[in-house]
Design an enzyme around this catalytic site. Sequence first.
Site, short mmCIF file in Angstrom:
data_model
loop_
_atom_site.label_atom_id
_atom_site.label_comp_id
_atom_site.label_asym_id
_atom_site.label_seq_id
_atom_site.Cartn_x
_atom_site.Cartn_y
_atom_site.Cartn_z
N SER A 156 22.94 -66.17 67.22
CA SER A 156 22.56 -67.58 67.36
C SER A 156 23.73 -68.35 67.95
O SER A 156 24.89 -67.96 67.80
CB SER A 156 22.15 -68.17 66.01
OG SER A 156 23.18 -68.01 65.05
N MET A 180 25.35 -60.34 62.36
CA MET A 180 24.70 -61.63 62.48
C MET A 180 25.70 -62.66 62.98
O MET A 180 26.02 -63.60 62.27
CB MET A 180 24.14 -62.09 61.13
CG MET A 180 23.11 -61.19 60.54
SD MET A 180 21.59 -61.34 61.43
CE MET A 180 20.61 -60.14 60.61
N PRO A 181 26.23 -62.52 64.15
CA PRO A 181 27.18 -63.53 64.62
C PRO A 181 26.49 -64.85 64.97
O PRO A 181 25.37 -64.87 65.48
CB PRO A 181 27.81 -62.90 65.84
CG PRO A 181 26.85 -61.87 66.30
CD PRO A 181 26.09 -61.42 65.09
N HIS A 182 27.20 -65.92 64.68
CA HIS A 182 26.78 -67.26 65.07
C HIS A 182 27.94 -67.88 65.83
O HIS A 182 29.05 -67.95 65.32
CB HIS A 182 26.44 -68.11 63.84
CG HIS A 182 26.13 -69.53 64.17
ND1 HIS A 182 25.03 -69.88 64.93
CD2 HIS A 182 26.77 -70.68 63.86
CE1 HIS A 182 25.00 -71.20 65.06
NE2 HIS A 182 26.05 -71.70 64.42
#
Length: 82
Positions: free
Chosen positions: A40, A1-3
């Site tokens: 995101s 889940m990289p942001h």
Amino acid sequence: MPHIIVKIAEGRSQPLKQELADRLAATMMDVLGLDSSAVSVAVEDVPMQDWMQQVYGPDIETAGERLLKRPGYGQLASPPEE
């Protein structure tokens, strides 16, 4: 889940920032083998006169080994490429 958080000098248009976000997300998905739902991107405008205090000091100077690409300005400037 990289942001991804991108801090840039203010003044870029919304379409340009959207293109940047789209390209960064696409690269992240390609390199890490992720689905688009996992990535995101946020873009933060920073007034140029505040850059050294709001970004360089807290985000760049203190990054240590996390800083994988050094800027070409300030005390941590990368040596010129030959």
